[in-house]
Design a protein around this motif. Structure first.
Motif, short mmCIF file in Angstrom:
data_model
loop_
_atom_site.label_atom_id
_atom_site.label_comp_id
_atom_site.label_asym_id
_atom_site.label_seq_id
_atom_site.Cartn_x
_atom_site.Cartn_y
_atom_site.Cartn_z
N THR A 1 0.79 -1.23 0.00
CA THR A 1 0.00 0.00 0.00
C THR A 1 0.82 1.28 0.00
N VAL A 2 2.09 1.23 0.39
CA VAL A 2 2.87 2.44 0.56
C VAL A 2 4.24 2.27 -0.10
N LYS A 3 4.70 3.33 -0.76
CA LYS A 3 6.06 3.35 -1.31
C LYS A 3 6.92 4.26 -0.44
N PHE A 4 8.13 3.78 -0.12
CA PHE A 4 9.05 4.53 0.73
C PHE A 4 10.27 4.96 -0.08
N GLY A 5 10.80 6.11 0.26
CA GLY A 5 12.05 6.57 -0.32
C GLY A 5 12.97 7.06 0.79
N SER A 6 14.27 6.88 0.61
CA SER A 6 15.25 7.32 1.60
C SER A 6 16.35 8.07 0.88
N TYR A 7 16.55 9.36 1.26
CA TYR A 7 17.48 10.21 0.52
C TYR A 7 18.43 10.93 1.48
N PRO A 8 19.67 10.46 1.57
CA PRO A 8 20.66 11.11 2.45
C PRO A 8 20.99 12.52 1.95
N ASP A 9 21.31 13.39 2.88
CA ASP A 9 21.77 14.74 2.54
C ASP A 9 22.95 15.05 3.46
N VAL A 10 24.13 14.66 3.02
CA VAL A 10 25.31 14.71 3.88
C VAL A 10 25.76 16.15 4.17
N ASP A 11 25.35 17.10 3.33
CA ASP A 11 25.77 18.48 3.53
C ASP A 11 24.78 19.29 4.36
N ASN A 12 23.66 18.69 4.71
CA ASN A 12 22.64 19.41 5.47
C ASN A 12 22.97 19.34 6.96
#
Length: 502
Positions: free
Chosen positions: A217-228
């Motif tokens: 039912t759900v799609k997940f995404g994971s997005y690192p932001d090393v400079d944040n």
């Protein structure tokens, strides 16, 4: 029953309209022009509820265009092309689309009359009119507005292929006019984004569990932001069902590391302030009224007392967290260059939760607070505060009338005669439990992670448990507590507390 719901939702996801985007232009492939059209179309089609599955960039070649269009038109609900419909020799998109469907290019009289006016506006000759009016024989012409406008250009479609201009302003104008064609065939997506301060390595196991639990039912995404510096990973959740999205978010929140969830922006940013200002843009609403009244009380408080003579009572609870954030944003609005440092009074409870201690320390850093911490009972702590900080005359409180012994609460009240004398300022006196959570969630305010573990009112470890009203079970049989904001009956807010002590 739940399994049936999963199957229905899965079928809904699979039946969602799909789209492919073809960007046409040698200048893009050579790096001479930056493509912004695919980004715009992806964003706008997604808002329409269309699932974008492919984006390609190809050359101004009739045979290449024909192959791409022929292949993709049979695979996707919509194909949108951009570029190659102007008056010059390398504008060959109409010809390529005609070849894809084995059609002839013909002069379309309706299009010709519209293009004629456009070419006159742009100072183009009759040769340009003729070239731009020759389209595949089965073409449909979609009007996009007033032909007297320089940005006006009709859109040609052939079967499920929509042929847009390459000039971004023209494309964006035309898409806005035809948006209903794409949105009427799809339901909108439901989305949520969580920002966490830990790395992907710290949340991999939790994320994998969530993906497995809600894979249908759900799609997940994971997005690192090393400079944040504010957050380390952005987690995205997408669903066709609002209920499925809420369940998945609750699961993630209850399993992520303590106090790891933050908002997208730090509290001293313009974006954080804008979230508050957005509440005022609503024509009506309980939250708007609450924020308006509270802001008035806070402004009156700082009209009576200087910032140096005020402190805010802060124990890490949801109410004082909302008050802290609102006070800070009003200070940010008033002192945009340099925000005065706010004093906060923390009276530490016996057997305090480590999550509360951690959250308070994080809040001190987040809001640049001056922490005044005391370990004795509240009355003794106030006597000590008066001794240590004699300049303090007023204490901002997060109390609400629904709290124990607070039914007669007024915005400004002196402490009782046998207590150290302070003006108690109660900006949130009229707020309800749902309004506190609406404020925290709409403004993306970080709050103590115990609330995501099912605690609805915080005391000490020895007298506080998660609220049993929030107990739930996953489809795999795991039992856990939902976050506090999902409590259905606000009257049950203090269920789990063994004492009426604040």
């Amino acid at each position: 029953m739940k399994r049936v719901l999963f199957v229905l939702l899965r079928a809904q996801m699979e039946s969602r309209p799909t789209a492919s985007i073809i960007i046409i232009g040698d200048e893009i492939l050579k790096g001479q022009t930056r493509d912004s059209n695919s980004h715009f179309l992806c964003r706008e089609l997604y808002k329409c509820g269309v699932h974008i599955l492919r984006v390609t960039v190809i050359s101004d070649d009739v045979n290449v265009i024909a192959r791409e269009v022929s292949d993709q038109s049979g695979k996707y609900s919509f194909v949108l092309t951009s570029g190659g419909i102007g008056p010059t020799h390398d504008d060959v998109t109409y010809e390529g689309v005609a070849k894809a469907f084995d059609e002839k290019l013909v002069l379309n009289k309706d299009l010709q009359s519209i293009v004629l006016q456009l070419c006159l506006n742009l100072g183009l000759d009759e040769m340009a009119v003729s070239k731009m009016s020759r389209v595949p024989e089965s073409a449909e012409i979609h009007s996009t507005g007033n032909s007297r406008r320089a940005s006006f250009i009709p859109i040609v479609s052939v079967k499920n292929v929509f042929i847009f201009p390459g000039i971004p302003s023209y494309l964006e104008f035309a898409f806005a006019k035809l948006k209903s064609i794409f949105s009427k065939k799809a339901l909108p997506y439901f989305n949520q984004t969580l920002y966490v301060q830990v790395t992907e390595f710290n949340i991999t196991e939790v994320l994998n569990k969530a993906v497995k639990e809600y894979e249908e039912t759900v799609k997940f995404g994971s997005y690192p932001d090393v400079d944040n510096k504010h957050y380390r990973v952005k987690l995205t959740l997408e669903a066709d069902s609002e209920n499925a999205l809420a369940e998945a978010e609750a699961f993630l929140r209850s399993h992520l590391p303590p106090n790891s969830i933050v908002g997208q922006h730090p509290p001293n940013s313009y974006e954080a302030l804008q979230l508050l200002l957005n509440i005022y843009k609503v024509n009506d609403g309980d939250l708007k009224n609450c924020v308006t009244k509270s802001s008035k009380v806070l402004k009156e408080c700082f009209g009576r007392y200087s910032i140096e003579t005020v402190c805010l009572s802060f124990n890490g609870g949801k109410d004082c967290t909302a008050l802290l954030h609102l006070t800070y944003l009003l200070m940010l609005q008033e002192h945009s260059v340099k925000i005065p440092r706010l004093k906060v009074l923390y009276v530490r409870s016996k057997q305090s939760f480590p999550e509360i201690e951690e959250f308070i320390n994080l809040s001190v850093q987040r809001y640049n607070l001056e922490l005044l911490s005391y370990d004795q009972p509240i009355k003794d702590a106030l006597w000590k505060l008066q001794q240590d900080q004699p300049e303090i005359k007023a204490v901002l409180m997060g109390s609400r009338r629904t709290d124990p012994r607070c039914s007669a609460l007024e915005p400004f009240q002196m402490t009782d005669s046998d207590w150290p004398q302070f003006m108690r300022v109660n900006p949130l006196s009229d707020w309800s439990y749902p309004e506190v959570w609406a404020f925290l969630r709409q403004l993306q305010v970080p709050y103590c992670s115990l609330y995501d573990k099912g605690y609805t009112s915080l005391g000490c470890q020895h007298n506080t448990l998660p609220n049993e009203q929030l107990l739930t079970t996953t489809k795999t049989g795991e039992t856990y507590h939902l976050p506090a904001y999902l409590l259905k009956d606000p009257e049950q807010e203090r269920k789990g507390r063994f004492t009426n002590r604040a």
